[in-house]
Write a protein that holds these residues in place. Structure first.
Motif, PDB file in Angstrom:
ATOM      1  N   ARG A 143      36.818  31.599  36.570  1.00  0.00           N
ATOM      2  CA  ARG A 143      37.279  30.292  37.191  1.00  0.00           C
ATOM      3  C   ARG A 143      38.706  30.382  37.475  1.00  0.00           C
ATOM      4  NH1 ARG A 143      33.413  26.345  33.493  1.00  0.00           N
ATOM      5  NH2 ARG A 143      31.725  25.994  35.093  1.00  0.00           N
ATOM      6  N   ALA A 144      39.552  31.014  36.510  1.00  0.00           N
ATOM      7  CA  ALA A 144      40.639  31.065  36.799  1.00  0.00           C
ATOM      8  C   ALA A 144      41.068  31.885  37.931  1.00  0.00           C
ATOM      9  CB  ALA A 144      41.461  31.836  35.549  1.00  0.00           C
ATOM     10  N   PHE A 145      40.463  33.031  38.349  1.00  0.00           N
ATOM     11  CA  PHE A 145      40.555  33.784  39.372  1.00  0.00           C
ATOM     12  C   PHE A 145      40.256  33.036  40.648  1.00  0.00           C
ATOM     13  CE2 PHE A 145      39.099  36.516  42.913  1.00  0.00           C
ATOM     14  CZ  PHE A 145      40.210  37.439  43.043  1.00  0.00           C
ATOM     15  N   PHE A 146      39.257  32.224  40.504  1.00  0.00           N
ATOM     16  CA  PHE A 146      38.816  31.137  41.673  1.00  0.00           C
ATOM     17  C   PHE A 146      40.105  30.284  42.156  1.00  0.00           C
ATOM     18  CE2 PHE A 146      33.791  31.464  41.483  1.00  0.00           C
ATOM     19  CZ  PHE A 146      34.078  32.814  41.899  1.00  0.00           C
ATOM     20  N   ASP A 147      40.728  29.745  40.717  1.00  0.00           N
ATOM     21  CA  ASP A 147      41.705  28.686  41.064  1.00  0.00           C
ATOM     22  C   ASP A 147      42.962  29.283  41.543  1.00  0.00           C
ATOM     23  OD1 ASP A 147      40.179  26.757  39.760  1.00  0.00           O
ATOM     24  OD2 ASP A 147      41.200  26.986  38.013  1.00  0.00           O
ATOM     25  N   ALA A 148      43.165  30.672  41.304  1.00  0.00           N
ATOM     26  CA  ALA A 148      44.170  31.362  42.027  1.00  0.00           C
ATOM     27  C   ALA A 148      44.119  31.950  43.298  1.00  0.00           C
ATOM     28  CB  ALA A 148      44.854  32.767  41.072  1.00  0.00           C
ATOM     29  N   HIS A 149      42.795  32.071  43.734  1.00  0.00           N
ATOM     30  CA  HIS A 149      42.450  32.464  44.965  1.00  0.00           C
ATOM     31  C   HIS A 149      41.392  31.606  45.562  1.00  0.00           C
ATOM     32  CE1 HIS A 149      43.816  36.049  42.606  1.00  0.00           C
ATOM     33  NE2 HIS A 149      44.293  36.508  43.916  1.00  0.00           N
ATOM     34  N   PRO A 150      41.805  30.354  45.859  1.00  0.00           N
ATOM     35  CA  PRO A 150      40.758  29.391  46.639  1.00  0.00           C
ATOM     36  C   PRO A 150      40.016  29.616  47.754  1.00  0.00           C
ATOM     37  CG  PRO A 150      42.939  28.645  46.595  1.00  0.00           C
ATOM     38  CD  PRO A 150      43.007  29.852  45.937  1.00  0.00           C
ATOM     39  N   ASP A 151      40.642  30.631  48.513  1.00  0.00           N
ATOM     40  CA  ASP A 151      40.236  30.840  49.677  1.00  0.00           C
ATOM     41  C   ASP A 151      39.517  32.241  49.793  1.00  0.00           C
ATOM     42  OD1 ASP A 151      41.162  28.411  51.081  1.00  0.00           O
ATOM     43  OD2 ASP A 151      43.072  29.397  51.144  1.00  0.00           O
ATOM     44  N   ALA A 152      39.290  32.923  48.643  1.00  0.00           N
ATOM     45  CA  ALA A 152      38.761  34.297  48.529  1.00  0.00           C
ATOM     46  C   ALA A 152      37.431  34.422  49.242  1.00  0.00           C
ATOM     47  CB  ALA A 152      38.683  34.617  47.010  1.00  0.00           C
ATOM     48  N   GLY A 153      36.551  32.992  49.056  1.00  0.00           N
ATOM     49  CA  GLY A 153      35.169  33.103  49.295  1.00  0.00           C
ATOM     50  C   GLY A 153      34.154  33.970  48.745  1.00  0.00           C
ATOM     51  N   MET A 154      34.630  34.136  47.411  1.00  0.00           N
ATOM     52  CA  MET A 154      33.675  35.055  46.677  1.00  0.00           C
ATOM     53  C   MET A 154      32.355  34.304  45.848  1.00  0.00           C
ATOM     54  SD  MET A 154      36.273  37.344  44.768  1.00  0.00           S
ATOM     55  CE  MET A 154      35.473  38.749  44.474  1.00  0.00           C
ATOM     56  N   ALA A 155      31.196  34.889  46.059  1.00  0.00           N
ATOM     57  CA  ALA A 155      29.993  34.622  45.345  1.00  0.00           C
ATOM     58  C   ALA A 155      29.714  35.542  44.214  1.00  0.00           C
ATOM     59  CB  ALA A 155      28.825  34.519  46.361  1.00  0.00           C
ATOM     60  N   VAL A 156      30.063  34.940  43.059  1.00  0.00           N
ATOM     61  CA  VAL A 156      29.975  35.875  41.879  1.00  0.00           C
ATOM     62  C   VAL A 156      28.669  35.323  41.058  1.00  0.00           C
ATOM     63  CG1 VAL A 156      30.843  36.428  39.565  1.00  0.00           C
ATOM     64  CG2 VAL A 156      32.274  36.067  41.619  1.00  0.00           C
ATOM     65  N   THR A 157      28.188  36.596  40.722  1.00  0.00           N
ATOM     66  CA  THR A 157      26.826  36.369  39.846  1.00  0.00           C
ATOM     67  C   THR A 157      26.746  36.940  38.604  1.00  0.00           C
ATOM     68  OG1 THR A 157      25.616  36.253  42.025  1.00  0.00           O
ATOM     69  CG2 THR A 157      24.179  36.698  40.014  1.00  0.00           C
ATOM     70  N   LEU A 158      26.608  36.118  37.717  1.00  0.00           N
ATOM     71  CA  LEU A 158      26.470  36.840  36.190  1.00  0.00           C
ATOM     72  C   LEU A 158      25.049  37.066  36.102  1.00  0.00           C
ATOM     73  CD1 LEU A 158      29.061  34.369  34.208  1.00  0.00           C
ATOM     74  CD2 LEU A 158      29.556  36.766  35.099  1.00  0.00           C
ATOM     75  N   VAL A 159      24.789  38.461  35.791  1.00  0.00           N
ATOM     76  CA  VAL A 159      23.396  38.747  35.710  1.00  0.00           C
ATOM     77  C   VAL A 159      23.074  39.135  34.284  1.00  0.00           C
ATOM     78  CG1 VAL A 159      21.745  40.598  36.629  1.00  0.00           C
ATOM     79  CG2 VAL A 159      23.698  39.927  38.056  1.00  0.00           C
ATOM     80  N   ALA A 160      22.215  38.117  33.727  1.00  0.00           N
ATOM     81  CA  ALA A 160      21.628  38.365  32.265  1.00  0.00           C
ATOM     82  C   ALA A 160      20.617  39.387  32.374  1.00  0.00           C
ATOM     83  CB  ALA A 160      21.489  36.861  31.797  1.00  0.00           C
TER      84      ALA A 160
END
Length: 174
Positions: A143-160
């Protein structure tokens, strides 16, 4: 495209992604758990790239909290981002180094234009990191990375690996 974070239970080696993260050991030469699974599924191209990284950049091994990218070989991803997570009981700053793993992986993904990125639980297996704490750190760092890079357009999946692990992640996602 906005940044997104989701949780999935499954096999990270089967996901079609721009990059998957490998919870590697410092040697980068394969091991057990997700590390071994990624090396087996990806084939010799991953090991060859890791051996080159060891020779050229990290002859003493990948430091905890650092991350490097290699081709994904036979995996349905473009890249594998390898990170050496902290060993919980012996690392001088396990929480800080775990956060650094997630942050560095996201930075490496961003540098390589990887928009779809999948993470396993880093250090939560034989490295003994408590899963609740690891989930909190992972989600807060992403979330902190997303806040610092709001336009990164990343879809992150945490795989359990299991439904129980996914439930831990879901509790911290709220």
């Amino acid at each position: 495209m906005t940044n997104t974070l989701k949780i999935l239970t499954g096999d990270i080696t089967r996901l079609v992604m721009d990059a998957i993260v490998n919870a590697a050991n410092a040697s980068l030469l394969g091991g057990g758990g997700v590390d071994g699974a990624i090396h087996r599924a990806g084939g010799p191209a991953i090991l060859e790239a890791c051996q080159r990284i060891r020779r050229e950049r990290y002859p003493e091994g990948l430091p905890s909290g650092e991350a490097v990218a290699t081709p994904a070989g036979n995996l349905p991803a473009r890249l594998v981002i390898h990170t050496a997570g902290p060993i919980h009981h012996s690392d001088p700053d396990p929480d800080g180094n775990l956060a650094r793993c997630y942050r560095r992986c996201l930075e490496v993904a961003h540098e390589n234009q990887a928009r779809r990125v999948a993470f396993p639980g880093i250090s939560t297996g034989v490295y003994g990191f408590p899963k609740e704490t690891a989930a909190r750190i992972a989600i807060a760092t992403i979330r902190a990375f997303f806040d610092a890079h709001p336009d990164a357009g990343m879809a992150v999946t945490l795989v359990a690996f299991s439904d129980a692990d996914a439930e831990i992640l879901r509790r911290h996602l709220k």
